[in-house]
Structures are given as structure tokens and as C-alpha cells.
Design a protein around this motif. Structure first.
Motif, PDB file in Angstrom:
ATOM      1  N   CYS A  72      -3.544   7.455 -10.841  1.00 41.46           N
ATOM      2  CA  CYS A  72      -4.938   7.219 -11.689  1.00 41.46           C
ATOM      3  C   CYS A  72      -5.321   8.667 -12.218  1.00 41.46           C
ATOM      4  O   CYS A  72      -4.806   9.638 -11.444  1.00 41.46           O
ATOM      5  N   ILE A  73      -5.244   8.715 -13.741  1.00 40.56           N
ATOM      6  CA  ILE A  73      -5.941   9.566 -13.882  1.00 40.56           C
ATOM      7  C   ILE A  73      -7.266  10.332 -12.940  1.00 40.56           C
ATOM      8  O   ILE A  73      -7.243  11.575 -13.430  1.00 40.56           O
ATOM      9  N   ALA A  74      -7.964   9.669 -12.070  1.00 39.81           N
ATOM     10  CA  ALA A  74      -8.768  10.366 -11.762  1.00 39.81           C
ATOM     11  C   ALA A  74      -9.103  11.488 -10.303  1.00 39.81           C
ATOM     12  O   ALA A  74      -9.112  12.344 -10.185  1.00 39.81           O
ATOM     13  N   CYS A  75      -8.243  10.071  -9.456  1.00 35.29           N
ATOM     14  CA  CYS A  75      -8.051  10.326  -8.728  1.00 35.29           C
ATOM     15  C   CYS A  75      -7.118  10.327  -8.059  1.00 35.29           C
ATOM     16  O   CYS A  75      -6.789  10.363  -6.957  1.00 35.29           O
ATOM     17  N   ARG A  76      -5.803  10.374  -8.434  1.00 32.75           N
ATOM     18  CA  ARG A  76      -4.212  10.410  -8.106  1.00 32.75           C
ATOM     19  C   ARG A  76      -4.445   9.410  -7.447  1.00 32.75           C
ATOM     20  O   ARG A  76      -2.274   9.622  -6.621  1.00 32.75           O
ATOM     21  N   ARG A  77      -4.603   7.581  -6.767  1.00 34.57           N
ATOM     22  CA  ARG A  77      -3.961   7.222  -6.248  1.00 34.57           C
ATOM     23  C   ARG A  77      -2.774   6.596  -7.076  1.00 34.57           C
ATOM     24  O   ARG A  77      -2.697   6.494  -8.553  1.00 34.57           O
ATOM     25  N   SER A  78      -2.131   6.250  -6.408  1.00 35.03           N
ATOM     26  CA  SER A  78      -1.147   4.934  -7.248  1.00 35.03           C
ATOM     27  C   SER A  78      -1.556   3.223  -7.024  1.00 35.03           C
ATOM     28  O   SER A  78      -3.006   3.223  -6.388  1.00 35.03           O
TER      29      SER A  78
ATOM     30  N   ARG B 207      -3.512  15.341  -2.462  1.00 36.17           N
ATOM     31  CA  ARG B 207      -3.247  16.913  -2.024  1.00 36.17           C
ATOM     32  C   ARG B 207      -1.955  17.113  -2.986  1.00 36.17           C
ATOM     33  O   ARG B 207      -2.248  18.326  -3.612  1.00 36.17           O
ATOM     34  N   GLN B 208      -1.074  16.574  -2.438  1.00 40.57           N
ATOM     35  CA  GLN B 208       0.353  16.902  -2.830  1.00 40.57           C
ATOM     36  C   GLN B 208       0.434  16.969  -4.484  1.00 40.57           C
ATOM     37  O   GLN B 208       1.020  17.541  -5.181  1.00 40.57           O
ATOM     38  N   ARG B 209       0.341  15.786  -4.944  1.00 44.09           N
ATOM     39  CA  ARG B 209       0.182  16.220  -6.366  1.00 44.09           C
ATOM     40  C   ARG B 209      -0.429  16.792  -6.982  1.00 44.09           C
ATOM     41  O   ARG B 209      -0.531  16.806  -8.108  1.00 44.09           O
ATOM     42  N   GLU B 210      -1.792  16.444  -6.559  1.00 41.28           N
ATOM     43  CA  GLU B 210      -2.460  17.584  -7.069  1.00 41.28           C
ATOM     44  C   GLU B 210      -1.699  19.090  -7.434  1.00 41.28           C
ATOM     45  O   GLU B 210      -1.871  19.854  -8.721  1.00 41.28           O
ATOM     46  N   ALA B 211      -1.229  19.285  -6.409  1.00 37.58           N
ATOM     47  CA  ALA B 211      -0.783  21.034  -5.981  1.00 37.58           C
ATOM     48  C   ALA B 211       0.400  21.104  -6.926  1.00 37.58           C
ATOM     49  O   ALA B 211       0.632  21.641  -8.059  1.00 37.58           O
ATOM     50  N   ASP B 212       1.511  19.484  -7.118  1.00 34.52           N
ATOM     51  CA  ASP B 212       2.730  19.654  -8.114  1.00 34.52           C
ATOM     52  C   ASP B 212       1.701  19.535  -9.908  1.00 34.52           C
ATOM     53  O   ASP B 212       2.466  20.455 -10.699  1.00 34.52           O
ATOM     54  N   ASP B 213       1.095  19.337 -10.302  1.00 38.05           N
ATOM     55  CA  ASP B 213       0.405  18.838 -11.237  1.00 38.05           C
ATOM     56  C   ASP B 213       0.410  20.292 -11.939  1.00 38.05           C
ATOM     57  O   ASP B 213      -0.184  20.788 -12.860  1.00 38.05           O
ATOM     58  N   LYS B 214      -0.165  21.507 -10.616  1.00 34.52           N
ATOM     59  CA  LYS B 214      -0.601  22.911 -11.542  1.00 34.52           C
ATOM     60  C   LYS B 214       0.355  23.318 -11.222  1.00 34.52           C
ATOM     61  O   LYS B 214       0.472  24.511 -12.448  1.00 34.52           O
ATOM     62  N   GLN B 215       1.543  23.098 -10.618  1.00 36.07           N
ATOM     63  CA  GLN B 215       2.537  23.859 -11.650  1.00 36.07           C
ATOM     64  C   GLN B 215       3.808  23.492 -12.234  1.00 36.07           C
ATOM     65  O   GLN B 215       4.465  24.201 -13.141  1.00 36.07           O
TER      66      GLN B 215
ATOM     67  N   GLU C 190      -4.187   6.328   8.237  1.00 34.89           N
ATOM     68  CA  GLU C 190      -3.754   5.887   6.603  1.00 34.89           C
ATOM     69  C   GLU C 190      -3.804   6.729   5.848  1.00 34.89           C
ATOM     70  O   GLU C 190      -3.162   6.732   4.447  1.00 34.89           O
ATOM     71  N   LYS C 191      -5.186   6.435   5.113  1.00 35.38           N
ATOM     72  CA  LYS C 191      -6.165   6.899   4.376  1.00 35.38           C
ATOM     73  C   LYS C 191      -5.520   8.109   4.291  1.00 35.38           C
ATOM     74  O   LYS C 191      -5.932   8.834   3.315  1.00 35.38           O
ATOM     75  N   ARG C 192      -5.796   9.034   5.615  1.00 36.42           N
ATOM     76  CA  ARG C 192      -5.623  10.286   5.737  1.00 36.42           C
ATOM     77  C   ARG C 192      -4.197  10.318   5.362  1.00 36.42           C
ATOM     78  O   ARG C 192      -4.226  11.981   4.080  1.00 36.42           O
ATOM     79  N   ALA C 193      -3.214  10.077   4.897  1.00 34.52           N
ATOM     80  CA  ALA C 193      -1.605  10.302   5.022  1.00 34.52           C
ATOM     81  C   ALA C 193      -2.356  10.474   2.922  1.00 34.52           C
ATOM     82  O   ALA C 193      -0.539  10.784   2.504  1.00 34.52           O
ATOM     83  N   VAL C 194      -2.773   8.961   2.440  1.00 27.41           N
ATOM     84  CA  VAL C 194      -2.426   9.555   1.290  1.00 27.41           C
ATOM     85  C   VAL C 194      -3.999   9.886   0.720  1.00 27.41           C
ATOM     86  O   VAL C 194      -3.184  10.658   0.195  1.00 27.41           O
ATOM     87  N   LEU C 195      -4.536  10.080   1.249  1.00 32.49           N
ATOM     88  CA  LEU C 195      -5.667  11.665   0.645  1.00 32.49           C
ATOM     89  C   LEU C 195      -3.941  13.024   0.912  1.00 32.49           C
ATOM     90  O   LEU C 195      -4.147  13.915  -0.264  1.00 32.49           O
ATOM     91  N   ALA C 196      -2.907  13.339   1.839  1.00 35.27           N
ATOM     92  CA  ALA C 196      -2.516  14.804   1.695  1.00 35.27           C
ATOM     93  C   ALA C 196      -1.672  14.027   0.640  1.00 35.27           C
ATOM     94  O   ALA C 196      -1.170  15.712  -0.071  1.00 35.27           O
ATOM     95  N   LEU C 197      -1.276  13.239   0.152  1.00 37.33           N
ATOM     96  CA  LEU C 197      -0.474  12.889  -0.970  1.00 37.33           C
ATOM     97  C   LEU C 197      -0.727  12.742  -2.000  1.00 37.33           C
ATOM     98  O   LEU C 197      -0.293  13.767  -3.430  1.00 37.33           O
TER      99      LEU C 197
END
Length: 65
Positions: free
Chosen positions: A27-33, A56-64, A47-54
Motif C-alpha cells: 500500500c502506498i500509504a500504510c506500507r502493508r502488503s 517500519r523496516q520498509r519505511e527505513a528501506d524506502d528512505k535509503q 502478529e499485528k506488532r510484527a507487521v508494524l515492525a515490517l
């Protein structure tokens, strides 16, 4: 004094109402698959917290990128 019987706060959806998947099925907004979005309602809080961690990682990867 804490109440040991009190349930922890529920994990809220990161959805902001802008639902559109990119070419990576994120998703272009929330970054969930797409699958994470579809399954959100049946995931437990851990499991929701695990998705939220993913997310955060995707957002960090996007910034790099």
C-alpha cells in the motif's frame, strides 16, 4: 497500583484510508502488503506488532533508496 487483569491496549490498524497497492503489492500509504491488509482483522496483537515492525523496516528501506 497496576491491574494485572487489565487487557493491553489493542493494536490499531495503520490504515489512513488511501488504499492503493504499488508494483511491489505494498500500500502506498500504510506500507502493508495486500495479504497483510486482508488478514489484519484475524491477526492477534503480537502478529499485528510484527507487521508494524515490517512497516517500519520498509519505511527505513524506502528512505535509503
Amino acid at each position: 497500583m497496576t491491574n494485572e487483569n487489565a487487557s493491553p491496549r489493542p493494536v490499531h490498524s495503520p490504515c489512513i484510508g488511501v488504499c492503493a497497492l504499488d508494483e511491489k503489492d505494498l500500500c502506498i500509504a500504510c506500507r502493508r502488503s495486500g495479504m497483510e491488509i486482508a488478514e489484519w482483522g484475524v491477526l492477534d496483537d503480537a502478529e499485528k506488532r510484527a507487521v508494524l515492525a515490517l512497516i517500519r523496516q520498509r519505511e527505513a528501506d524506502d528512505k535509503q533508496s
